[in-house]
Design a protein around this motif. Structure first.
Motif, mmCIF file in Angstrom:
data_model
loop_
_atom_site.group_PDB
_atom_site.id
_atom_site.type_symbol
_atom_site.label_atom_id
_atom_site.label_comp_id
_atom_site.label_asym_id
_atom_site.label_seq_id
_atom_site.Cartn_x
_atom_site.Cartn_y
_atom_site.Cartn_z
ATOM 1 N N ARG A 133 35.732 35.031 25.014
ATOM 2 C CA ARG A 133 36.707 33.987 25.312
ATOM 3 C C ARG A 133 38.041 34.617 25.726
ATOM 4 N N ASN A 134 38.431 35.618 24.950
ATOM 5 C CA ASN A 134 39.650 36.380 25.245
ATOM 6 C C ASN A 134 39.617 36.979 26.645
ATOM 7 N N ALA A 135 38.522 37.661 26.914
ATOM 8 C CA ALA A 135 38.393 38.372 28.184
ATOM 9 C C ALA A 135 38.430 37.395 29.349
ATOM 10 N N ARG A 136 37.709 36.315 29.219
ATOM 11 C CA ARG A 136 37.689 35.306 30.287
ATOM 12 C C ARG A 136 39.077 34.774 30.563
ATOM 13 N N TYR A 137 39.770 34.496 29.468
ATOM 14 C CA TYR A 137 41.112 33.947 29.607
ATOM 15 C C TYR A 137 42.004 34.919 30.377
ATOM 16 N N MET A 138 41.941 36.184 29.983
ATOM 17 C CA MET A 138 42.814 37.180 30.613
ATOM 18 C C MET A 138 42.447 37.415 32.079
ATOM 19 N N LEU A 139 41.164 37.394 32.371
ATOM 20 C CA LEU A 139 40.733 37.597 33.759
ATOM 21 C C LEU A 139 41.190 36.440 34.628
ATOM 22 N N GLU A 140 41.140 35.275 34.036
ATOM 23 C CA GLU A 140 41.428 34.079 34.801
ATOM 24 C C GLU A 140 42.928 33.833 34.935
ATOM 25 N N SER A 174 35.083 41.852 37.392
ATOM 26 C CA SER A 174 35.829 41.721 38.653
ATOM 27 C C SER A 174 35.278 40.582 39.504
ATOM 28 N N ALA A 175 33.981 40.412 39.507
ATOM 29 C CA ALA A 175 33.396 39.286 40.250
ATOM 30 C C ALA A 175 33.856 37.965 39.642
ATOM 31 N N TYR A 176 33.878 37.932 38.321
ATOM 32 C CA TYR A 176 34.316 36.712 37.636
ATOM 33 C C TYR A 176 35.748 36.365 38.037
ATOM 34 N N ARG A 177 36.592 37.380 38.058
ATOM 35 C CA ARG A 177 37.995 37.150 38.420
ATOM 36 C C ARG A 177 38.117 36.664 39.865
#
Ligand SMILES: [Zn+2]
Length: 186
Positions: A133-140, A174-177
């Protein structure tokens, strides 16, 4: 606590002793918290317990009037909450400390069982959920470099983070971002 003190607390319906001990009445088979406003039982008919659970185990029922059952202490529940809090703190401090729960004084296996019983997942799964959740938030939402997102999500290397992220989302960080940014621009 002396017997005298206990009896006095019962006589005075002293709420200060609620949760400290319970008294049970042998004739009615009911147990009460000290503050119960029911008629004072005869002293010789009373016995005492340190917890509601003990009173129940001895065959007494909770009193409907003082709801002595509401003071039932559930240590497993408390422990599960404590574990959860520790995991949350660990993530906030960017640490992956799933195994550093030693001070709770339980074997990892027992600890996992208790946690799973309460939350339906293992501490590790819970930790992973938080990290993801943390990682997704930061990437986004941030422009942090991916390596920094990895560290901030308690990974010690970029490759470990990439593997983890891909396993759970099917995409690399990186793809997610990129996809997030694209959908924002459209
Ligand atoms: Zn009662």
């Amino acid at each position: 606590m002396t017997k005298q003190e206990i009896w006095k607390a019962v006589q005075n319906s002293d709420a200060n002793y609620d949760g400290i001990f319970f008294y049970a009445v042998k004739t009615t088979r009911i147990f009460c918290r000290p503050s119960c406003k029911s008629k004072l039982p005869k002293k010789e008919n009373i016995c005492y317990f340190a917890s509601a659970r003990q009173a129940r185990d001895a065959g007494f029922r909770p009193c409907k009037r003082c709801r002595s059952d509401l003071l039932e202490y559930d240590p497993m529940h408390e422990i599960a909450i404590e574990i959860k809090q520790k995991l949350k703190n660990a993530i906030e401090n960017e640490q992956n400390q799933v195994m550093q729960l030693d001070d709770i004084g339980l074997t990892p296996r027992r600890l996992t069982d208790i946690f799973k019983q309460e939350y339906g997942m293992t501490p590790k799964e819970y930790m992973d959920t938080l990290r993801l959740r943390n990682a997704r938030y930061m990437l986004e939402k941030t422009d942090k470099k991916i390596i920094d997102v990895a560290y901030a999500s308690a990974f010690t290397s970029l490759s470990a983070f990439n593997r983890f992220f891909k396993k759970h989302t099917g995409q690399t960080p990186s793809a997610y971002r990129r996809i997030c940014k694209q959908s924002k621009e459209e």
